[in-house]
Design a protein around this motif. Structure first.
Motif, short mmCIF file in Angstrom:
data_model
loop_
_atom_site.label_atom_id
_atom_site.label_comp_id
_atom_site.label_asym_id
_atom_site.label_seq_id
_atom_site.Cartn_x
_atom_site.Cartn_y
_atom_site.Cartn_z
N PRO A 1 -2.74 0.65 -3.65
CA PRO A 1 -1.54 -0.11 -4.02
C PRO A 1 -0.59 0.73 -4.88
CG PRO A 1 -3.48 -1.49 -4.24
CD PRO A 1 -3.97 -0.09 -3.96
N ASN B 1 0.82 -1.21 0.00
CA ASN B 1 0.00 0.00 0.00
C ASN B 1 0.86 1.26 0.00
OD1 ASN B 1 -2.51 -1.44 0.34
ND2 ASN B 1 -1.95 -1.73 2.49
N SER C 1 -5.16 4.37 1.68
CA SER C 1 -4.11 3.72 0.90
C SER C 1 -4.61 3.33 -0.48
CB SER C 1 -3.60 2.47 1.63
OG SER C 1 -4.64 1.52 1.76
#
Length: 325
Positions: free
Chosen positions: A248, A236, A246
């Motif tokens: 990725p 994250n 968050s």
């Protein structure tokens, strides 16, 4: 699209599990977290992306990254494979037992190209870690010629005035240094008031009517900031100002659909009003009358979604940020 094209400086969070549950921790680290640690394959992936985005050096933190010193070595090796420098490793010294075992770990770190440890020393950590461990680790670093970045040295005399063989509560510091010590401590430390740190200092903050907070809503551009970001062991991207939100990292590099990360996008592009309206309309959120500012309202909404409704939302990761606060 939500996209990041360039990153300047930041860190890698190898684990959230920690020996401490410090009142100032913006990441909500604690012993309750699972014993997960960044894998070598994910470390390779993260460092490759960071390199492509122009970030040539990072620091490593946690949690407490040296709770599992064997696993940190593979993360360091992945950084080297991708030509990413490591400025320092953060540690609270809780793992220190004796000079011999500490120096063995330090020598292995030096063999892997690590030259500096940031060693935490402050009243928050001293609630969980006796000062003799900090002193012992500093001496061990000196013995093996490992550089020490003391964070923060200005607290040394205050901590050292108490028995270094024991831990000491913040209440003990208040008795010694005055009722306003926690507030003065916050300013001196330069806290990021998020996570557990926000919960600690929320009672000291002025309350505002919810309507006033919404009226003053502005886009929170720091969520896509390129300074002092973090990437955690789950891959994250953790914004510089707001743990608990968050996306990725690998998706941000190529650009990701804002509709998938609607909560993140609503705050980043509209502000707290955008998140509030989304939560009210789609998740039945009902606010209190007043809050200690926009961040308090934001956390209340996110806690409602994660803890009360139990939703698995892609932009409110990891859930432990809310569960283990």
């Amino acid at each position: 699209m939500l996209k990041i094209q360039y990153l300047v400086s930041g860190g890698v969070i190898t684990n959230y599990k920690c020996s401490s549950k410090c009142k100032h921790c913006c990441y909500s680290s604690s012993p309750k977290w699972p014993n997960d640690y960044m894998t070598p394959s994910l470390a390779d992936e993260i460092f490759a992306v960071l390199k492509r985005l122009g970030c040539d050096a990072i620091h490593i933190g946690g949690g407490e990254p040296l709770l599992q010193p064997d696993k940190i070595m593979s993360v360091v090796e992945a950084a080297h494979r991708n030509s990413i420098g490591i400025e320092y490793i953060e540690t609270n010294a809780s793992w220190y037992k004796d000079a011999a075992s500490a120096k063995a770990v330090l020598k292995e770190l030096k063999d892997h190209g690590i030259n500096t440890l940031l060693i935490s020393m402050d009243p928050y950590h001293n609630e969980y870690i006796p000062f003799w461990k900090v002193k012992g680790l500093i001496q061990a670093c000196s013995d093996v010629k490992m550089n020490v970045f003391p964070w923060q040295m200005e607290f040394w005399d205050e901590i050292d005035a108490l028995d270094d063989q024991k831990t000491h509560s913040l209440e003990e510091y208040i008795r010694l240094y005055g009722q306003d010590y926690p507030v003065r401590l916050m300013g001196r430390y330069g806290l990021n008031l998020k996570g557990r740190a926000f919960m600690t200092y929320r009672p000291f903050m002025k309350k505002q009517p919810v309507d006033q907070i919404l009226k003053e809503s502005k886009p929170c551009r720091l969520l896509s900031g390129i300074y002092h970001f973090h990437v955690d062991l789950y891959g994250n991207f953790i914004p510089q100002s707001c743990p608990g939100f968050s996306i990725p990292l690998k998706e941000l590099e190529n650009g990701t659909d804002p509709d998938r990360y609607r909560l993140f996008n609503s705050v980043e592009s509209v502000g707290i009003k955008g998140l509030f309206e989304l939560a009210e309309k789609e998740y039945g959120y009902m606010p209190k009358n007043e809050y200690a500012g926009k961040c308090d309202l934001c956390y209340d909404i996110r806690n409602h979604l994660v803890l009360e409704l139990g939703l698995d939302l892609p932009d409110l990761k990891p859930e432990g940020h809310y569960k283990y606060i």
